[in-house]
Design a protein around this motif. Structure first.
Motif, mmCIF file in Angstrom:
data_model
loop_
_atom_site.group_PDB
_atom_site.id
_atom_site.type_symbol
_atom_site.label_atom_id
_atom_site.label_comp_id
_atom_site.label_asym_id
_atom_site.label_seq_id
_atom_site.Cartn_x
_atom_site.Cartn_y
_atom_site.Cartn_z
ATOM 1 N N ASP A 1 -11.942 5.626 8.150
ATOM 2 C CA ASP A 1 -12.120 4.068 7.977
ATOM 3 C C ASP A 1 -10.773 3.321 8.928
ATOM 4 O OD1 ASP A 1 -14.235 4.554 6.255
ATOM 5 O OD2 ASP A 1 -12.693 4.562 4.523
ATOM 6 N N ARG A 2 -10.005 4.007 9.458
ATOM 7 C CA ARG A 2 -8.931 3.370 10.155
ATOM 8 C C ARG A 2 -9.547 2.559 11.134
ATOM 9 N NH1 ARG A 2 -3.616 4.262 10.684
ATOM 10 N NH2 ARG A 2 -3.814 6.094 9.392
ATOM 11 N N ARG B 1 -1.991 -5.314 7.279
ATOM 12 C CA ARG B 1 -2.823 -4.069 7.313
ATOM 13 C C ARG B 1 -3.362 -3.661 5.851
ATOM 14 N NH1 ARG B 1 0.577 -1.594 10.095
ATOM 15 N NH2 ARG B 1 -0.383 -1.752 12.096
ATOM 16 N N CYS B 2 -2.178 -3.720 4.932
ATOM 17 C CA CYS B 2 -2.510 -3.455 3.742
ATOM 18 C C CYS B 2 -3.585 -4.205 2.881
ATOM 19 C CB CYS B 2 -1.317 -3.598 2.596
ATOM 20 S SG CYS B 2 -1.613 -3.005 0.832
ATOM 21 N N SER C 1 -6.824 -3.204 4.117
ATOM 22 C CA SER C 1 -7.203 -1.980 3.447
ATOM 23 C C SER C 1 -7.826 -2.113 2.187
ATOM 24 C CB SER C 1 -6.096 -1.067 3.385
ATOM 25 O OG SER C 1 -6.247 0.395 2.656
ATOM 26 N N ARG C 2 -7.170 -2.984 1.423
ATOM 27 C CA ARG C 2 -7.635 -3.500 0.025
ATOM 28 C C ARG C 2 -8.831 -3.969 0.025
ATOM 29 N NH1 ARG C 2 -5.160 -0.254 -3.758
ATOM 30 N NH2 ARG C 2 -2.981 -0.315 -3.441
ATOM 31 N N SER D 1 -11.637 -1.329 0.670
ATOM 32 C CA SER D 1 -11.791 -0.725 -0.292
ATOM 33 C C SER D 1 -12.677 -1.415 -1.463
ATOM 34 C CB SER D 1 -10.446 -0.350 -1.153
ATOM 35 O OG SER D 1 -10.509 0.759 -2.366
ATOM 36 N N THR E 1 -10.507 -1.120 9.597
ATOM 37 C CA THR E 1 -9.369 -1.711 9.196
ATOM 38 C C THR E 1 -8.643 -2.237 10.149
ATOM 39 O OG1 THR E 1 -8.263 0.108 8.653
ATOM 40 C CG2 THR E 1 -9.570 -0.479 6.861
ATOM 41 N N GLU E 2 -8.137 -1.557 11.106
ATOM 42 C CA GLU E 2 -7.337 -1.928 12.290
ATOM 43 C C GLU E 2 -8.024 -3.211 13.039
ATOM 44 O OE1 GLU E 2 -4.315 -1.335 12.972
ATOM 45 O OE2 GLU E 2 -3.969 -0.270 11.249
ATOM 46 N N CYS F 1 0.834 -1.302 0.059
ATOM 47 C CA CYS F 1 0.151 -0.030 0.097
ATOM 48 C C CYS F 1 0.920 1.364 0.015
ATOM 49 C CB CYS F 1 -0.969 -0.079 1.056
ATOM 50 S SG CYS F 1 -2.292 -1.267 1.021
ATOM 51 N N VAL G 1 -10.301 3.807 0.697
ATOM 52 C CA VAL G 1 -10.367 3.897 2.078
ATOM 53 C C VAL G 1 -9.606 5.220 2.669
ATOM 54 C CG1 VAL G 1 -9.328 2.938 4.247
ATOM 55 C CG2 VAL G 1 -10.084 1.478 2.272
#
Length: 239
Positions: free
Chosen positions: A196-197, A177-178, A181-182, A185, A200-201, A77, A192
């Protein structure tokens, strides 16, 4: 087993006769795919497969820039600045030297060094694969050098080739983490953003649970506030 690490390090493949020839696997004939175990000293995970290497290779040979950019953007990412318009092309293979030496010389151009330092090393890791993903030990008459270093999870790590790099990526929290996130999305149908953190976390945390895998990440994202709610549009009146 539904785990991201297995995608990045697995050595089982489904090959037809023509594809087996690319992999150097004997005993596979016809067009019907057969399950085979690939040579673990040559292949380990998605990034070492012929499909990935050919898609981001080149018609005249490997292309470490294309491969490195794709891994840097899609797996880590990373964000790459727009290239300047005056970057010259690398030398042709006919001018001598390995692909790595020609691209390394190219990346030292003042207009290229700034961004190429981000991803060239990732691409060099896969110099053992030619333009269509066949394994090789020599390039243009010289031994292949696929070694490199990478800043991963806040530490500088070294690798000898794409297999070692894939193993490092498979254990990386940055990569997990990437992936989350993907996946977010894709599920949201948009990029993202910072809001949105937390969601995703939470998905990354769910992946860390014993026995958890990519399915758990997707389930966590689907149950998250980000996925289930949206902000009111400008001028929208809530009923």
């Amino acid at each position: 087993d539904g785990r991201l690490g297995s995608v990045l390090t697995g050595s089982t493949a489904s090959l037809s006769g023509p594809l087996a020839a690319v992999y150097g696997v004997s005993g596979v004939n016809g067009v019907a795919p057969q399950s085979v175990q690939l040579n673990s000293s040559e292949r380990s995970g998605l990034l070492t497969r012929a499909g990935f290497q050919a898609l981001f290779g080149g018609p005249t040979g490997s292309n470490p820039v294309k491969r490195g950019v794709e891994i840097y953007r899609r797996v880590l990412c990373g964000t790459i600045p727009a290239p300047p318009a005056n970057v010259p092309p690398p030398k042709e293979a006919a001018e001598g030297g390995t692909t790595r030496s020609r691209f390394a010389e190219h990346s030292q151009n003042a207009c290229a060094v700034g961004c190429h330092s981000l991803f060239d090393g990732l691409g060099y890791a896969f110099e053992h694969y030619d333009g269509i993903g066949r394994f090789r030990t020599m390039d243009n008459g010289q031994p292949v050098d696929s070694s490199g270093t990478l800043l991963l999870d806040g530490q500088q790590v070294t690798f000898a080739d794409g297999i070692e790099l894939s193993a490092l990526l498979a254990k990386s929290h940055d990569v997990e983490r990437c992936f989350a996130s993907r996946a977010a999305s894709y599920g949201l149908g948009r990029a993202v953003v910072e809001a949105d953190r937390a969601s995703t976390e939470a998905a990354v945390t769910s992946y860390a649970a014993p026995g958890a895998g990519m399915r758990d990440v997707l389930a966590s994202l689907a149950a998250s506030r980000t996925f289930r709610y949206r902000s009111p549009a400008a001028g929208e009146v809530l009923q």
